[in-house]
Design a protein around this motif. Structure first.
Motif, mmCIF file in Angstrom:
data_model
loop_
_atom_site.group_PDB
_atom_site.id
_atom_site.type_symbol
_atom_site.label_atom_id
_atom_site.label_comp_id
_atom_site.label_asym_id
_atom_site.label_seq_id
_atom_site.Cartn_x
_atom_site.Cartn_y
_atom_site.Cartn_z
ATOM 1 N N THR A 1 51.950 42.674 32.975
ATOM 2 C CA THR A 1 50.675 42.537 33.689
ATOM 3 C C THR A 1 49.541 43.220 32.939
ATOM 4 O OG1 THR A 1 51.445 44.433 34.988
ATOM 5 C CG2 THR A 1 51.577 42.276 36.043
ATOM 6 N N TRP B 1 48.738 41.407 29.531
ATOM 7 C CA TRP B 1 47.981 40.171 29.761
ATOM 8 C C TRP B 1 46.515 40.505 30.071
ATOM 9 C CZ3 TRP B 1 48.031 35.358 28.560
ATOM 10 C CH2 TRP B 1 47.406 34.374 29.339
ATOM 11 N N ASN C 1 44.194 31.863 33.008
ATOM 12 C CA ASN C 1 45.257 32.089 33.996
ATOM 13 C C ASN C 1 45.840 30.774 34.494
ATOM 14 O OD1 ASN C 1 45.485 34.896 34.236
ATOM 15 N ND2 ASN C 1 43.800 35.045 35.685
ATOM 16 N N ASP D 1 50.762 38.187 39.871
ATOM 17 C CA ASP D 1 50.403 39.587 39.594
ATOM 18 C C ASP D 1 49.645 39.704 38.264
ATOM 19 O OD1 ASP D 1 52.679 38.940 38.113
ATOM 20 O OD2 ASP D 1 53.688 40.852 38.442
ATOM 21 N N CYS D 2 50.002 38.870 37.282
ATOM 22 C CA CYS D 2 49.286 38.865 36.000
ATOM 23 C C CYS D 2 47.866 38.330 36.199
ATOM 24 C CB CYS D 2 50.017 38.008 34.969
ATOM 25 S SG CYS D 2 51.543 38.748 34.347
ATOM 26 N N LEU E 1 45.628 41.005 38.210
ATOM 27 C CA LEU E 1 45.241 42.185 37.439
ATOM 28 C C LEU E 1 44.240 41.814 36.343
ATOM 29 C CD1 LEU E 1 45.769 45.262 37.252
ATOM 30 C CD2 LEU E 1 47.302 44.744 35.344
ATOM 31 N N ARG F 1 49.092 48.506 41.632
ATOM 32 C CA ARG F 1 48.103 47.671 40.951
ATOM 33 C C ARG F 1 46.954 48.525 40.407
ATOM 34 N NH1 ARG F 1 45.454 42.534 43.956
ATOM 35 N NH2 ARG F 1 44.517 44.162 45.237
ATOM 36 N N GLU G 1 48.069 50.252 37.305
ATOM 37 C CA GLU G 1 48.060 49.349 36.157
ATOM 38 C C GLU G 1 46.637 49.109 35.651
ATOM 39 O OE1 GLU G 1 50.277 45.878 37.345
ATOM 40 O OE2 GLU G 1 52.194 46.939 37.251
#
Length: 407
Positions: A247, A250, A285, A293-294, A297, A334, A337
């Motif tokens: 995540t 990316w 995306n 989730d990728c 974020l 999240r 991250e």
């Protein structure tokens, strides 16, 4: 019936690195013989079987012929007459076209061992250019083995360039592309993956938004490396160095896409690049159907990464808005991250890789301060519905003001 270990297991054993997956090829057998020995069929397009005890994959030796566009445009032929050499020649790279028997006797008709020693990623045959997925695969292998000194052979890079220009890359499905991209990003040197794609012209086909960053300058005072593309590669490299999850990697790749939209007359400044980049991040995306989730974020990092860098200067109200945007109360991971991506962004600058990033601990502390606000006392005071929400917000803002004064 003769059984050989093939591909990556042979390659990695010869390189002296751990073997993770083992592929087997069976020469001189029929589907009926495999079933009679208890193997379970799994391949819809060609005969692949699972071993009755180990569960490992065993494929019948086969040849293939191009019959359509893209990765799936092939007709396969498997029969007892197909030789080991005929099976190996359809593989992508010479280092993946070796086999060994149970005595570790090597079969290497296309000089894979020689290319291993020369640290070269070289195609086995001109048929390489029939499968567009191989462009991504070779770039991924380049990222995986870069630390060992491997490079792509010039003639292979030329075939990859031809594939990139042919329109075949557009025939790749989002799922197949994402599988290669995600695996490549998790290698130790993912920036090499992007470099190789760019070198063969595939990056401008697959991710024109990332390709557009190269040659775009940034203010030297903040970015000694100047070039936005070079900065993006450095951020990705830092993310790998710090073992960040997919995540974060990316998000690191896509965080500055808005800078590719800045008119030249405004260079090297990139006003509001965070917001301008959101539509581009969304497009990338969706193009690869990245996991949710990728996607989430990447969008949040794109919009708020400069907030992260200015965390110590943010007003308590702005800080609260930032925490709300990430839903730090229900999704603390999240936000963690996001902090990681911001730190990688700060470290991905020439000469500043070792500089401390106090914003990280400050943001964590702010999140903790906001989370410590108890809801029960407000309920006991009779707050409910929208009024309760406003009361919680006021208390959190008060907690953040107190936090800011303490630090």
């Amino acid at each position: 019936m003769r059984i050989y270990k093939v591909g990556g297991a042979v390659r990695d054993r010869l390189l002296g690195i751990p073997v993770t997956d083992i592929d087997w090829v069976v020469v001189g057998a029929t589907t009926e013989e495999m079933l009679a020995k208890g193997f379970r069929p799994v391949g819809a397009d060609f005969p692949v079987f699972l071993h009755p005890k180990s569960g490992e994959e065993y494929a019948l030796a086969r040849t293939e012929r191009k019959s359509g566009r893209g990765y799936g445009g092939f007709t396969f032929h498997a029969s007892p007459e197909v030789t080991l050499e005929e099976d190996l020649i359809r593989r992508d790279l010479t280092i993946n076209a070796m086999a060994e028997d149970d005595q570790q006797n090597l079969t290497d008709p296309y000089h894979g061992q020689r290319d291993l020693e020369a640290r070269l990623l070289r195609h086995v045959s001109p048929a390489f250019a029939e499968d567009p997925l191989r462009v991504l695969r070779v770039a991924r292998f380049a990222a995986r083995y870069a630390a060992l000194g491997f490079t792509v052979a010039p003639e292979t890079l030329e075939l990859m360039r031809q594939l990139s220009e042919s329109g075949e890359l557009e025939a790749l499905t989002p799922e197949r592309s994402w599988k290669e991209i995600s695996r490549a990003l998790m290698e130790d040197q993912p920036q090499v993956f992007i470099e190789v794609l760019r070198a063969c012209g595939a990056l401008k086909v697959l991710m024109p938004e990332v390709d557009a960053l190269f040659g775009v300058p940034q203010p030297p005072a903040h970015h000694p490396e100047i070039d936005t593309g070079a900065h993006t590669l450095s951020v990705l490299q830092q993310a790998a160095l710090y073992k960040q999850p997919l995540t974060v990697r990316w998000a690191c790749l896509l965080h500055d896409l808005g800078k590719g939209l800045t008119p030249e007359e405004e260079w090297p400044r990139h006003i509001a690049h965070e917001f301008k980049g959101l539509k581009l991040i969304k497009a990338v995306n969706e193009r690869f159907k990245a996991p949710r989730d990728c996607q989430e974020l990447a969008m949040l990092v794109g919009e708020y990464h400069t907030h992260g860098h200015r965390a110590l200067e943010l007003k308590p109200s702005t800080l609260l808005e930032l925490l709300q945007s990430f839903d730090v109360y229900r999704r603390p991971q999240r936000f963690e991250e996001f902090i990681a991506a911001c730190e990688m962004d700060a470290r991905g600058r020439e000469g500043l890789e070792e500089r401390s990033y106090p914003q990280a601990d400050y943001l964590r502390g702010a999140a903790t301060a906001a989370r410590t606000v108890a809801v029960q006392p407000l309920l006991e005071k009779g707050f409910k519905g929208p009024e309760l929400g406003e009361a919680i917000k006021r208390e959190r803002l008060k907690a953040l003001k107190a936090y800011k004064e303490q630090v």
